[in-house]
Design a protein around this motif. Structure first.
Motif, PDB file in Angstrom:
ATOM      1  N   THR A 131       0.837  -1.196   0.000  1.00  0.00           N
ATOM      2  CA  THR A 131       0.000   0.000   0.000  1.00  0.00           C
ATOM      3  C   THR A 131       0.876   1.252   0.000  1.00  0.00           C
ATOM      4  OG1 THR A 131      -0.080   0.162   2.407  1.00  0.00           O
ATOM      5  CG2 THR A 131      -1.787  -1.193   1.348  1.00  0.00           C
ATOM      6  N   THR A 132       0.288   2.337  -0.411  1.00  0.00           N
ATOM      7  CA  THR A 132       0.987   3.623  -0.396  1.00  0.00           C
ATOM      8  C   THR A 132       1.410   3.969   1.025  1.00  0.00           C
ATOM      9  OG1 THR A 132      -0.313   4.347  -2.295  1.00  0.00           O
ATOM     10  CG2 THR A 132       0.788   6.060  -1.017  1.00  0.00           C
ATOM     11  N   GLU A 133       0.568   3.654   2.004  1.00  0.00           N
ATOM     12  CA  GLU A 133       0.883   3.944   3.402  1.00  0.00           C
ATOM     13  C   GLU A 133       2.109   3.157   3.873  1.00  0.00           C
ATOM     14  OE1 GLU A 133      -2.241   3.078   2.338  1.00  0.00           O
ATOM     15  OE2 GLU A 133      -3.091   5.095   2.424  1.00  0.00           O
ATOM     16  N   PHE A 134       2.196   1.892   3.464  1.00  0.00           N
ATOM     17  CA  PHE A 134       3.334   1.059   3.835  1.00  0.00           C
ATOM     18  C   PHE A 134       4.617   1.613   3.224  1.00  0.00           C
ATOM     19  CE2 PHE A 134       6.241  -2.497   3.206  1.00  0.00           C
ATOM     20  CZ  PHE A 134       6.243  -3.093   4.459  1.00  0.00           C
ATOM     21  N   LYS A 135       4.551   1.985   1.949  1.00  0.00           N
ATOM     22  CA  LYS A 135       5.718   2.547   1.272  1.00  0.00           C
ATOM     23  C   LYS A 135       6.155   3.855   1.923  1.00  0.00           C
ATOM     24  CE  LYS A 135       4.303   0.645  -3.177  1.00  0.00           C
ATOM     25  NZ  LYS A 135       3.856   0.992  -4.536  1.00  0.00           N
ATOM     26  N   LEU A 136       5.176   4.687   2.295  1.00  0.00           N
ATOM     27  CA  LEU A 136       5.484   5.959   2.942  1.00  0.00           C
ATOM     28  C   LEU A 136       6.146   5.722   4.300  1.00  0.00           C
ATOM     29  CD1 LEU A 136       5.380   9.009   2.812  1.00  0.00           C
ATOM     30  CD2 LEU A 136       3.089   8.909   3.798  1.00  0.00           C
ATOM     31  N   LYS A 137       5.699   4.709   5.011  1.00  0.00           N
ATOM     32  CA  LYS A 137       6.314   4.360   6.291  1.00  0.00           C
ATOM     33  C   LYS A 137       7.782   3.988   6.080  1.00  0.00           C
ATOM     34  CE  LYS A 137       6.041   1.134  10.148  1.00  0.00           C
ATOM     35  NZ  LYS A 137       5.318   0.019  10.751  1.00  0.00           N
ATOM     36  N   ALA A 138       8.059   3.183   5.078  1.00  0.00           N
ATOM     37  CA  ALA A 138       9.430   2.780   4.782  1.00  0.00           C
ATOM     38  C   ALA A 138      10.291   3.989   4.403  1.00  0.00           C
ATOM     39  CB  ALA A 138       9.437   1.751   3.641  1.00  0.00           C
ATOM     40  N   VAL A 139       9.758   4.860   3.567  1.00  0.00           N
ATOM     41  CA  VAL A 139      10.483   6.061   3.135  1.00  0.00           C
ATOM     42  C   VAL A 139      10.748   6.964   4.342  1.00  0.00           C
ATOM     43  CG1 VAL A 139      10.279   8.180   1.772  1.00  0.00           C
ATOM     44  CG2 VAL A 139       9.650   5.982   0.762  1.00  0.00           C
ATOM     45  N   THR A 140       9.767   7.111   5.213  1.00  0.00           N
ATOM     46  CA  THR A 140       9.924   7.936   6.410  1.00  0.00           C
ATOM     47  C   THR A 140      11.001   7.362   7.332  1.00  0.00           C
ATOM     48  OG1 THR A 140       7.613   8.608   6.288  1.00  0.00           O
ATOM     49  CG2 THR A 140       8.708   8.888   8.407  1.00  0.00           C
TER      50      THR A 140
ATOM     51  N   TRP B  34      11.473   3.138  -3.813  1.00  0.00           N
ATOM     52  CA  TRP B  34      10.438   3.978  -3.213  1.00  0.00           C
ATOM     53  C   TRP B  34      10.997   5.337  -2.822  1.00  0.00           C
ATOM     54  CZ3 TRP B  34       8.558  -0.474   0.456  1.00  0.00           C
ATOM     55  CH2 TRP B  34       7.888  -1.436  -0.311  1.00  0.00           C
ATOM     56  N   VAL B  35      12.207   5.357  -2.272  1.00  0.00           N
ATOM     57  CA  VAL B  35      12.825   6.631  -1.882  1.00  0.00           C
ATOM     58  C   VAL B  35      13.081   7.479  -3.132  1.00  0.00           C
ATOM     59  CG1 VAL B  35      14.923   7.688  -0.948  1.00  0.00           C
ATOM     60  CG2 VAL B  35      13.820   5.807   0.278  1.00  0.00           C
ATOM     61  N   LYS B  36      13.592   6.861  -4.177  1.00  0.00           N
ATOM     62  CA  LYS B  36      13.854   7.579  -5.435  1.00  0.00           C
ATOM     63  C   LYS B  36      12.557   8.153  -6.002  1.00  0.00           C
ATOM     64  CE  LYS B  36      15.755   6.803 -10.067  1.00  0.00           C
ATOM     65  NZ  LYS B  36      14.622   6.851 -10.972  1.00  0.00           N
ATOM     66  N   ASN B  37      11.509   7.332  -6.063  1.00  0.00           N
ATOM     67  CA  ASN B  37      10.219   7.798  -6.584  1.00  0.00           C
ATOM     68  C   ASN B  37       9.634   8.906  -5.726  1.00  0.00           C
ATOM     69  OD1 ASN B  37      10.367   5.994  -8.679  1.00  0.00           O
ATOM     70  ND2 ASN B  37       9.011   4.487  -7.738  1.00  0.00           N
ATOM     71  N   TYR B  38       9.781   8.786  -4.411  1.00  0.00           N
ATOM     72  CA  TYR B  38       9.260   9.808  -3.497  1.00  0.00           C
ATOM     73  C   TYR B  38      10.001  11.126  -3.690  1.00  0.00           C
ATOM     74  CZ  TYR B  38       7.774  12.090   0.801  1.00  0.00           C
ATOM     75  OH  TYR B  38       7.268  12.982   1.707  1.00  0.00           O
ATOM     76  N   ARG B  39      11.305  11.064  -3.836  1.00  0.00           N
ATOM     77  CA  ARG B  39      12.087  12.287  -4.039  1.00  0.00           C
ATOM     78  C   ARG B  39      11.750  12.960  -5.364  1.00  0.00           C
ATOM     79  NH1 ARG B  39      17.895  10.163  -1.700  1.00  0.00           N
ATOM     80  NH2 ARG B  39      17.562  10.882   0.424  1.00  0.00           N
ATOM     81  N   GLU B  40      11.473  12.173  -6.381  1.00  0.00           N
ATOM     82  CA  GLU B  40      11.186  12.726  -7.707  1.00  0.00           C
ATOM     83  C   GLU B  40       9.745  13.189  -7.871  1.00  0.00           C
ATOM     84  OE1 GLU B  40      12.343   9.790 -10.578  1.00  0.00           O
ATOM     85  OE2 GLU B  40      14.476  10.030 -10.126  1.00  0.00           O
ATOM     86  N   HIS B  41       8.786  12.481  -7.242  1.00  0.00           N
ATOM     87  CA  HIS B  41       7.363  12.736  -7.518  1.00  0.00           C
ATOM     88  C   HIS B  41       6.506  12.954  -6.276  1.00  0.00           C
ATOM     89  CE1 HIS B  41       8.266  11.536 -11.608  1.00  0.00           C
ATOM     90  NE2 HIS B  41       8.791  10.421 -11.147  1.00  0.00           N
ATOM     91  N   GLY B  42       7.113  12.910  -5.085  1.00  0.00           N
ATOM     92  CA  GLY B  42       6.329  13.063  -3.867  1.00  0.00           C
ATOM     93  C   GLY B  42       5.478  11.831  -3.602  1.00  0.00           C
ATOM     94  N   ILE B  43       4.407  12.003  -2.863  1.00  0.00           N
ATOM     95  CA  ILE B  43       3.547  10.878  -2.486  1.00  0.00           C
ATOM     96  C   ILE B  43       2.971  10.167  -3.709  1.00  0.00           C
ATOM     97  CG2 ILE B  43       1.429  12.236  -2.223  1.00  0.00           C
ATOM     98  CD1 ILE B  43       2.399   9.577   0.264  1.00  0.00           C
ATOM     99  N   GLU B  44       2.776  10.899  -4.781  1.00  0.00           N
ATOM    100  CA  GLU B  44       2.243  10.303  -6.015  1.00  0.00           C
ATOM    101  C   GLU B  44       3.194   9.250  -6.584  1.00  0.00           C
ATOM    102  OE1 GLU B  44       0.940  11.815 -10.426  1.00  0.00           O
ATOM    103  OE2 GLU B  44       0.591  13.154  -8.732  1.00  0.00           O
ATOM    104  N   GLY B  45       4.469   9.404  -6.306  1.00  0.00           N
ATOM    105  CA  GLY B  45       5.460   8.437  -6.776  1.00  0.00           C
ATOM    106  C   GLY B  45       5.370   7.088  -6.085  1.00  0.00           C
TER     107      GLY B  45
END
Length: 81
Positions: free
Chosen positions: A12-21, A48-59
């Protein structure tokens, strides 16, 4: 190489965000986050970190098998002939 009938886990997006955080804000390394979240490879976290840095939560949203693209991607040119 995927094997016929192999099942893939989707996160899930929430799980990925937790990992990135955990990586970005808590200062944990890729391997430690991988162990804490019981993932099989640290490559998930790296992506996930790369996508988050490039596109934010949408990544972090699931795009596999869908026609939806990120807003800054160019559509594939139509083939002629």
């Amino acid at each position: 190489m995927p094997v016929k009938g192999q099942k893939f886990t989707s996160y899930t997006t929430e799980f990925k965000l937790k990992a990135v955080t955990m990586y970005l804000e808590e200062g944990m390394g890729y391997n430690r986050v991988t162990k804490e979240l019981n993932l099989i490879s640290s490559s998930y976290i790296r992506r996930w970190v790369k996508n988050y840095r490039e596109h934010g939560i949408e990544g972090l949203t699931e795009r596999r098998g869908k026609a939806a693209r990120l807003s800054n991607e160019k559509p594939h040119p139509e083939r002629k002939g």
